[in-house]
Design a protein around this motif. Structure first.
Motif, PDB file in Angstrom:
ATOM      1  N   UNK A 463       0.826  -1.209   0.000  1.00  0.00           N
ATOM      2  CA  UNK A 463       0.000   0.000   0.000  1.00  0.00           C
ATOM      3  C   UNK A 463       0.864   1.264   0.000  1.00  0.00           C
ATOM      4  N   UNK A 464       2.022   1.214   0.635  1.00  0.00           N
ATOM      5  CA  UNK A 464       2.921   2.369   0.617  1.00  0.00           C
ATOM      6  C   UNK A 464       3.310   2.747  -0.812  1.00  0.00           C
ATOM      7  N   UNK A 465       3.455   1.744  -1.670  1.00  0.00           N
ATOM      8  CA  UNK A 465       3.817   2.022  -3.067  1.00  0.00           C
ATOM      9  C   UNK A 465       2.707   2.793  -3.767  1.00  0.00           C
ATOM     10  N   UNK A 466       1.457   2.538  -3.384  1.00  0.00           N
ATOM     11  CA  UNK A 466       0.354   3.277  -3.991  1.00  0.00           C
ATOM     12  C   UNK A 466       0.427   4.760  -3.666  1.00  0.00           C
ATOM     13  N   UNK A 470       1.542  10.704  -7.502  1.00  0.00           N
ATOM     14  CA  UNK A 470       0.168  11.074  -7.830  1.00  0.00           C
ATOM     15  C   UNK A 470      -0.472  10.036  -8.755  1.00  0.00           C
ATOM     16  N   UNK A 471       0.292   9.563  -9.751  1.00  0.00           N
ATOM     17  CA  UNK A 471      -0.269   8.612 -10.699  1.00  0.00           C
ATOM     18  C   UNK A 471      -0.505   7.254 -10.059  1.00  0.00           C
ATOM     19  N   UNK A 472       0.432   6.775  -9.244  1.00  0.00           N
ATOM     20  CA  UNK A 472       0.238   5.461  -8.614  1.00  0.00           C
ATOM     21  C   UNK A 472      -0.963   5.479  -7.681  1.00  0.00           C
ATOM     22  N   UNK A 473      -1.211   6.616  -7.010  1.00  0.00           N
ATOM     23  CA  UNK A 473      -2.380   6.709  -6.135  1.00  0.00           C
ATOM     24  C   UNK A 473      -3.668   6.722  -6.949  1.00  0.00           C
ATOM     25  N   UNK A 474      -3.641   7.430  -8.086  1.00  0.00           N
ATOM     26  CA  UNK A 474      -4.823   7.462  -8.943  1.00  0.00           C
ATOM     27  C   UNK A 474      -5.119   6.086  -9.521  1.00  0.00           C
ATOM     28  N   UNK A 475      -4.079   5.382  -9.949  1.00  0.00           N
ATOM     29  CA  UNK A 475      -4.260   4.039 -10.521  1.00  0.00           C
ATOM     30  C   UNK A 475      -4.833   3.092  -9.475  1.00  0.00           C
ATOM     31  N   UNK A 476      -4.305   3.148  -8.260  1.00  0.00           N
ATOM     32  CA  UNK A 476      -4.801   2.261  -7.206  1.00  0.00           C
ATOM     33  C   UNK A 476      -6.251   2.587  -6.849  1.00  0.00           C
ATOM     34  N   UNK A 477      -6.600   3.883  -6.895  1.00  0.00           N
ATOM     35  CA  UNK A 477      -7.972   4.256  -6.589  1.00  0.00           C
ATOM     36  C   UNK A 477      -8.956   3.698  -7.591  1.00  0.00           C
TER      37      UNK A 477
END
Length: 561
Positions: A463-466, A470-477
């Motif tokens: 989860x830390x990688x997410x 900004x993009x990794x958080x958007x992709x995970x969302x």
């Protein structure tokens, strides 16, 4: 005034780092020193293990960027950047807007903003050091919780260590620890635990005045921190129930009942004073009881608040289900998201909805635990059960929509403090099961504990990688909440800003399919439209759904020009 209590059951020699062996029989100096060493060896090893795990779980999140709410709360916040006078922190909200401004979020957390400002003053806008401070605070909270389990809850040393390890590695904490703005919850928890220990742990002084001051600091870190005073008072009531019952039965005050009444009066007066001071400091706009009348939440922020569009029965069913869902996230945090708005959790519209089974299960277990707690008021054999229930329920009440309306459906970071109670309840249940099993059967609990702890660590690291970019958080969302229109909108923004227009258009259109009145999605889709006619149509739609949308008016003006 000092006050000391005993928890009603014997603790082992290694369960409290501040106590020494009380053997009154003959013993040599060597045996005395050996006993003293053993009393310290266990807790020190436990604390070292908890600290190491807390650092290890969040080490890969230290190099993340400023993402999501970090940008408005830190990067663009004039209070954090030192562009306003220091006393301005007392007049502004968490986001740097004046509390008197009608558009203020009314989140009054000057102590947290002060720590942001100090971090910026020393290291500038380097996200690494903001993350380092967050992880250090989480480490401290984990150590303090371990201390609570040892000295106040009275868990056996090994199970107290397990509780500290589970709290340190719990994946639900990633939003509070790896997300920089989550510092408000972690800092509030640190002062929450210090206030609790100052009240109940003789090793921390056992002074009410100190506990109240620390509770005030917790409240200034985040509003819900003031609930520690309620937890302190209710646990004190439990521990003092014997003398109070005798006083009520005899219709005559005894000394212990009088001491409790004085402590209770001090706590109640302190809480009243803190709430009154809080109202004055925040220009009467941040008080939790007034907040619902001063902030207008939109349907997309929290769909299950009192509104003509949501019948009362659906609202009640959804409230109850959300409580069950929050408990499930604490027990099994398999699905995590930084945003649960825009229909991520659909309304429970009928009694036939299968999600009502989860609600029934929660209330069934809750009734059994409540009954056990009432019985234990008389026998007082299960203090960890009482404490766990208090830590789980009382800090969660302000976010439950039961007292006030809040601007979110689910927010993982607000579960940081309530997770203390859930972890304590689960570990105490494991301890009871351990005592009930034969020695040969206990390895099952050890294996289960290792598997859960390992799973928590792995989930936290992933989860830390997410949260890294900004993009990794958007992709995970989008991956975890595909029915959330806001997350598709954020993904579209990320793709648009990096020049990938076709997939950006696709996500904007998906956001509109899920939420047709999403004005900002209409506007942004208009900026990518291939023709002026199509752009005009999108900008007009944005203005239709949100007449005050400034960017849509500006963009439409350019089209006409």
């Amino acid at each position: 005034m000092r006050h000391r209590h005993r928890m009603g059951h014997r603790r082992t020699a290694t369960s409290s780092s501040g106590s020494s062996s009380s053997s009154s029989s003959s013993g040599s100096s060597s045996s005395s020193s050996s006993s003293s060493a053993s009393s310290w060896h266990g807790p020190l090893a436990a604390y070292a293990g908890v600290a190491t795990l807390a650092l290890g779980c969040y080490a890969n999140g230290l190099h993340g960027e400023f993402v999501h709410d970090d940008v408005p709360a830190v990067v663009r916040n004039r209070d954090v950047l030192g562009l306003t006078p220091l006393h301005g922190l007392l007049a502004n909200d968490f986001w740097g807007t004046s509390m008197a401004d009608p558009h203020s979020h009314k989140s009054y957390r000057p102590l947290t903003v002060l720590t942001f400002r100090a971090t910026h003053a020393v290291w500038g806008l380097q996200p690494l050091w903001f993350h380092v401070v967050n992880v250090a605070l989480h480490l401290l909270a984990s150590l303090l919780f371990t201390r609570v389990c040892v000295s106040v809850a009275g868990l056996r040393s090994g199970f107290a260590t397990l509780a500290g390890l589970l709290f340190a590695a719990h994946p639900i904490h990633t939003e509070a620890v790896t997300g920089i703005v989550g510092r408000a919850d972690v800092l509030a928890c640190v002062f929450f635990l210090l206030s609790f220990l100052s009240y109940h742990d003789p090793g921390f002084g056992g002074r009410i005045g100190t506990s109240v001051v620390l509770a005030a600091l917790s409240m200034l870190a985040k509003e819900t921190g003031v609930t520690v005073l309620v937890v302190n008072l209710l646990l004190d009531l439990y521990r003092s129930w014997g003398p109070l019952r005798r006083a009520l039965r005899d219709v005559r005050w005894n000394e212990e009942a009088q001491l409790f009444s004085r402590r209770a009066a001090k706590i109640l007066m302190s809480e009243k004073c803190l709430n009154f001071k809080f109202m004055l400091t925040s220009d009467t706009r941040s008080n939790l009881l007034l907040k619902q009348f001063l902030i207008i939440f939109r349907m997309r922020d929290n769909f299950c608040f009192k509104d003509d569009l949501v019948p009362l029965c659906q609202e009640l069913l959804t409230f109850c289900y959300l409580a069950a869902l929050n408990c499930w996230l604490l027990l099994c945090p398999s699905t995590l998201s930084h945003d649960w708005q825009f229909g991520s959790v659909p309304l429970v519209t009928s009694l036939g909805d299968c999600r009502n089974l989860a609600t029934c299960a929660l209330f069934g277990v809750g009734l059994l635990v409540a009954y056990r707690c009432l019985v234990d008021f008389e026998i007082q054999r299960h203090p960890p059960l009482i404490l766990g229930l208090l830590l789980l329920c009382i800090p969660f009440l302000p976010a439950s929509n039961l007292l006030v309306t809040v601007g979110f459906v689910i927010a993982e970071r607000v579960l940081y403090i309530p997770s203390l109670g859930m972890v304590l309840l689960v570990v105490y249940g494991s301890q009871l099961l351990w005592n009930a099993l034969f020695v040969r059967q206990r390895h099952v609990i050890l294996v289960a504990a290792m598997l859960v702890l390992g799973g928590f660590c792995l989930r936290t690291v992933v989860r830390n990688r997410d949260w890294a970019t900004r993009e990794s958080l958007a992709v995970s969302g989008v991956r975890d909440m595909p029915n959330n229109a806001k997350l598709h909108y954020n993904m579209g923004n990320t793709l648009r800003d990096t020049g990938r227009k076709p997939p950006a258009i696709s996500h904007y259109k998906e956001a509109l399919r899920l939420w047709p009145s999403y004005a900002s999605a209409h506007n942004n889709l208009g900026t990518l439209a291939p023709s002026a006619d199509e752009a005009e149509r999108f900008f007009l739609s944005a203005i239709h759904f949100q007449p005050a949308h400034v960017n849509a008016h500006y963009n439409l003006g350019h089209v006409y020009k």
